[in-house]
Design an enzyme around this catalytic site. Sequence first.
Site, short mmCIF file in Angstrom:
data_model
loop_
_atom_site.label_atom_id
_atom_site.label_comp_id
_atom_site.label_asym_id
_atom_site.label_seq_id
_atom_site.Cartn_x
_atom_site.Cartn_y
_atom_site.Cartn_z
CE LYS A 59 10.75 -25.64 35.40
NZ LYS A 59 9.29 -25.72 35.73
CG HIS A 120 11.32 -33.99 39.56
ND1 HIS A 120 11.15 -34.04 38.19
CD2 HIS A 120 10.56 -32.96 40.00
CE1 HIS A 120 10.31 -33.07 37.83
NE2 HIS A 120 9.93 -32.42 38.90
CB SER A 150 13.97 -24.32 32.37
OG SER A 150 12.62 -24.50 32.65
CB THR A 239 1.20 -32.00 23.62
OG1 THR A 239 1.47 -32.50 22.30
CG2 THR A 239 0.30 -32.98 24.37
CG MET A 244 0.32 -28.40 26.82
SD MET A 244 1.66 -29.56 27.12
CE MET A 244 1.96 -29.37 28.87
#
Length: 307
Positions: A59, A120, A150, A239, A244
């Site tokens: 996130k 990640h 988030s 972007t 997006m």
Amino acid sequence: MKSQKSYTEQLKDVKEVFQRFTLKPVEGVPLMKPIADNWEKVASFRAHPNDLLIATYPKAGTTWIQEMVDLILNNGDAEKCQRAPIPERIPFLEIFSSPTIPSGVELLEQTPSPRVIKTHLPLQLVPQSFWEQRCKVIYVARNAKDNLVSYFHFDRMNQTQPEPGPWSGYITKFMKGELSWGSWYDHVKGYWQEREKRGILYLFYEEMKQNPRQEIVRVMNYLGQSLPDDIIEKIVELTSFKSMKSNPMANYTFFPDFIFDHKVSPFMRKGEVGDWKNHFSEEESAIFDAHYAEQMKGSDIPFKTVI
Ligand code: A3P
């Protein structure tokens, strides 16, 4: 034989294997159990020297930097960057397989070089091969409070992650490093400490938001690319959060709702800096800040919580 079905159609075939997985530690870092169960394959992954690794805590702006990189590498060609959903264009290294979908490692084995790879994993769990091959690595960090907000909404909508539970308890889990992929504090510090030695380009979500053009140029230079001004401007536009959010190859609506339930919370949720102010009470904020100061003592990472 390779399935003729599209990625999205194949995903629909595997409904029964998806569930809110429990977490299982790998070297003390909690990972979704099927990732941990398949760990050897990830740890022994063989990188190529021209692989590019995009690393983030979940996130922090992963999808955003993925889209920027794909557009830079394809000279801002929007159509080309719509060739497939983002996890196919830029495979997710440690993600597990399901009956019709290959794991990240399997998908990467079929991907021709030069490959762009998402992870990640905290620095200490990144397969050694990336460092031996001296691969380029782009890291994106996001301020802890917005990252946590988030992640909370993501865990509500992502039907493969453990239940987030109530907000206040979720803050505690974040502070204790109990969420998937472990401690945010260790993650951001791990890459920060090694950035010079390992040639990592360390970016911030807040800078990308405040000055996207400048950050796109930094990425472009790091990748040894040179694009004319009008193409750079086009990439800034493509972007943006608005673009997006409406891009079906980037906004994760290609995942069926038994994986990502956008009705609970859309993947492209707000895309802002400072949304934490709408979530933390004054008391929660004070407790969090005190713990943060302790965890980040001696660290000089220039995070911004407002812009
Ligand atoms: P929010 O939940 O705060 O809206 P990741 O890709 O690492 O999972 O991160 C997702 C977060 O990045 C979400 O944050 C999402 O809205 C935000 N994001 C994605 N694309 C973005 C963009 N182009 N601009 C700003 N934020 C973006």
